[in-house]
Scaffold this motif. Structure first.
Motif, PDB file in Angstrom:
ATOM      1  N   PHE A  61       0.846  -1.201   0.000  1.00 27.40           N
ATOM      2  CA  PHE A  61       0.000   0.000   0.000  1.00 27.40           C
ATOM      3  C   PHE A  61       0.879   1.248   0.000  1.00 27.40           C
ATOM      4  N   ASN A  62       0.544   2.196  -0.876  1.00 33.57           N
ATOM      5  CA  ASN A  62       1.191   3.501  -0.882  1.00 33.57           C
ATOM      6  C   ASN A  62       0.148   4.513  -0.420  1.00 33.57           C
ATOM      7  N   LEU A  63       0.403   5.190   0.703  1.00 33.39           N
ATOM      8  CA  LEU A  63      -0.587   6.103   1.290  1.00 33.39           C
ATOM      9  C   LEU A  63      -0.310   7.572   0.977  1.00 33.39           C
ATOM     10  N   ARG A  64       0.522   7.826  -0.008  1.00 34.32           N
ATOM     11  CA  ARG A  64       0.890   9.213  -0.316  1.00 34.32           C
ATOM     12  C   ARG A  64      -0.122   9.891  -1.223  1.00 34.32           C
ATOM     13  N   LEU A 154       2.980  -9.562  -6.670  1.00 26.79           N
ATOM     14  CA  LEU A 154       2.934  -8.241  -6.049  1.00 26.79           C
ATOM     15  C   LEU A 154       1.653  -7.504  -6.424  1.00 26.79           C
ATOM     16  N   VAL A 155       0.943  -7.011  -5.405  1.00 25.45           N
ATOM     17  CA  VAL A 155      -0.249  -6.181  -5.594  1.00 25.45           C
ATOM     18  C   VAL A 155       0.067  -4.805  -5.003  1.00 25.45           C
ATOM     19  N   HIS A 156      -0.031  -3.767  -5.831  1.00 25.97           N
ATOM     20  CA  HIS A 156       0.272  -2.410  -5.375  1.00 25.97           C
ATOM     21  C   HIS A 156      -1.004  -1.587  -5.379  1.00 25.97           C
ATOM     22  N   MET A 157      -1.356  -1.011  -4.240  1.00 19.35           N
ATOM     23  CA  MET A 157      -2.589  -0.237  -4.128  1.00 19.35           C
ATOM     24  C   MET A 157      -2.297   1.129  -3.524  1.00 19.35           C
ATOM     25  N   ARG A 158      -2.737   2.166  -4.205  1.00 16.72           N
ATOM     26  CA  ARG A 158      -2.601   3.521  -3.677  1.00 16.72           C
ATOM     27  C   ARG A 158      -3.869   3.891  -2.915  1.00 16.72           C
ATOM     28  N   ILE A 189       3.026  -4.554   3.073  1.00 14.36           N
ATOM     29  CA  ILE A 189       4.003  -3.465   3.206  1.00 14.36           C
ATOM     30  C   ILE A 189       3.265  -2.150   2.978  1.00 14.36           C
ATOM     31  N   ILE A 190       3.554  -1.156   3.816  1.00 15.12           N
ATOM     32  CA  ILE A 190       2.865   0.132   3.718  1.00 15.12           C
ATOM     33  C   ILE A 190       3.897   1.252   3.769  1.00 15.12           C
ATOM     34  N   ASN A 191       3.798   2.173   2.820  1.00 12.10           N
ATOM     35  CA  ASN A 191       4.762   3.278   2.806  1.00 12.10           C
ATOM     36  C   ASN A 191       4.096   4.629   2.672  1.00 12.10           C
ATOM     37  N   ASP A 192       4.792   5.652   3.189  1.00  8.37           N
ATOM     38  CA  ASP A 192       4.525   7.044   2.847  1.00  8.37           C
ATOM     39  C   ASP A 192       5.873   7.621   2.424  1.00  8.37           C
ATOM     40  N   GLN A 193       6.119   8.907   2.608  1.00  7.64           N
ATOM     41  CA  GLN A 193       7.413   9.443   2.179  1.00  7.64           C
ATOM     42  C   GLN A 193       8.566   8.966   3.060  1.00  7.64           C
TER      43      GLN A 193
END
Length: 496
Positions: A61-64, A154-158, A189-193
């Motif tokens: 997950f991308n939370l940006r 891989l699954v990528h979700m914004r 996995i979860i990221n921000d900046q």
């Protein structure tokens, strides 16, 4: 703006190119900042290790809110000029709008590099201008597609979320919908900046979903095993250190109202346990931000800020209480869903996964939720009003004891100038008692000084108060103890 900067790494044992990467203790949930292209691969290799198949499902997950491109493998984001080096609160950003912005951003970068002889100018978080020769320029989406060659699952979700307040109710649903169908051991996995507030919030929500899987899939099964003490497995029996200040325990008035409305004290306990696991080492975690205690720490800082800074910080404190409120509400939703999954299945589910005693143990990757979080909040619509009306219910200023205030007012009314030394002495004596709970240091000194400034202003005789207020309004002086004293003493002689 360049995503990475000097001292971005806050934690030990770094993974090169993936800032502040860590695993939440007890869960296969990971948190980090925005990786470089090499950092993405390093993080995925770390997550899979030697045990988990590289072709297996991995959810990222991308939370940006900010669109990203990669220049020579390094992440650069688009920011408004007034958001350089600050938290990017960009308003109503959706997954689709973020992707569209990203595609537009890469075109802008290509155009600027072409106009500048193949070099791209950008700034760092300190607004210092940089320039780099562009050898490779790709979107974040392209980077993810490239990673799927080695990690096809891989699954990528914004899910673009703001920094301080809670994610939207629909954001929680997007996270849940993405996690449904995964196994308990599926890496998330979860990221921000940087790997701070937004990513930590997402990790708490992901861990709570893992708790749903554990409870719904295994709790009924464990009950069939003789001799197992089920109380040891209950997350909602978690107790915080009772010696901690009430604010550090999250006992805000609006949270008490929430718990009473939910009629489920276990929701707060379970949420607090997960928040602590996602916090720094002092609360049992491996992270940086303690989402609950950060509110109390900010409240302590509020007491020493000047008026302008207080306005900003008060807004942030209320936003963070709003976030904490919704995390507890989401926990209650997850707990309800687990009970339904264990006890209220169809005849087919009971025949397939039923246990002696009537409960159901559905495999984690087959679990479904019967309602969305948005629907749950519609059923509990009063919670929305409670949080909006109650998130500001804090004692923003400490109350001076009535007896001490009466003494000061008497001294000021009797003979202000003759009693001025006594007045200042008594103000500081009162401050010493009122702020005795704060540890010694600059914070305490500033809190007492600010209290002294405001209290002196409060008890000034009417003629002096009007004069000082006028000078403050004209910005000739500020609400500062020594400046007020100066105007009340030598300033009077100067006017004569």
């Amino acid at each position: 703006m360049a995503d990475h900067f000097e001292k971005i790494q806050k934690l030990p044992d770094p993974i090169v190119g993936c800032p502040n990467f860590r695993r939440v203790p007890g869960y296969k949930v990971y948190c980090c900042g925005q990786p470089t292209i090499a950092g993405f691969e390093a993080a995925l290799a770390k997550v899979t290790g030697t045990a988990y198949p590289k072709e297996g499902k991995i959810i990222w997950f991308n939370l940006r809110q900010e669109p990203n491109v990669y220049v020579n493998g390094e992440p650069i984001c688009a920011r408004p000029p007034n958001k350089i080096g600050e938290y990017a609160e960009l308003g109503n950003v959706t997954r689709d709008s973020a992707k569209a912005d990203e595609e537009e951003f890469v075109k802008v970068c290509e155009g600027r590099a072409k106009e500048n002889g193949g070099k791209l100018k950008f700034v760092d978080i300190n607004k210092a201008e940089k320039e780099v020769e562009v050898k490779e320029l790709v979107t974040l989406s392209s980077v993810i597609e490239g990673l799927k060659a080695k990690f096809p699952g891989l699954v990528h979700m914004r899910i673009p979320v703001c920094n301080s307040a809670a994610p939207l109710e629909s954001d929680f649903d997007i996270l849940v919908k993405t996690l449904v169908g995964s196994n308990i051991n599926t890496p998330v996995i979860i990221n921000d900046q940087v790997g701070l507030s937004r990513a930590t919030t997402g990790c708490v929500a992901a861990c709570l979903f893992k708790e749903f899987q554990i409870s719904a899939s295994f709790e009924g099964l464990v009950e069939t095993v003789p001799g197992v003490n089920l109380d040891l497995l209950k997350m909602d029996r978690y107790k915080m250190d009772p010696t901690k200040d009430a604010l550090f325990r999250g006992e805000f008035e609006v949270i008490k109202e929430l718990v009473a409305e939910l009629k489920d004290e276990g929701a707060k306990s379970e949420c607090d346990k997960v928040i602590d696991k996602n916090g720094p080492a002092k609360s049992g975690g491996t992270g940086i931000k303690q989402l609950r205690e950060n509110i109390a720490e900010s409240k302590l800082s509020y007491e020493i800020m000047d008026d302008a800074a207080q306005v900003f910080l008060k807004s942030k404190i209320m936003d963070n209480i709003h976030k904490y409120f919704f995390l507890i509400a989401f926990t209650a939703y997850i707990r309800e869903a687990a009970e339904v999954a264990k006890s209220a299945g169809t005849d087919e589910e009971k025949a397939k996964n039923g246990l002696t005693g009537g409960k159901i143990s559905t495999p984690a990757d087959q679990l479904k939720l019967t309602k969305s979080f948005v629907q749950y909040m519609e059923e509990h619509a009063g919670l929305r009003n409670i949080v909006e009306e109650g998130k500001g219910k804090l004692q923003w200023e400490r109350d001076i004891p009535a007896e001490a205030l009466a003494n000061l007012e008497s001294l000021a009314a009797t003979d202000f100038k003759a009693n001025l030394g006594k007045i200042i002495h008594d103000i500081y004596q009162t401050a010493h008692t009122m702020f005795s709970d704060m540890p010694q240091g600059d914070h305490k000194k500033r809190a007492k000084y600010r209290f002294a400034s405001k209290t002196l202003m409060r008890i000034l005789p009417a003629n002096l108060k009007g004069e000082v207020e006028g000078l403050i309004e004209k910005k000739t002086i500020t609400l500062d103890l020594y400046e007020i004293l100066g105007q009340c003493t030598w300033g009077q002689k100067k006017e004569v």
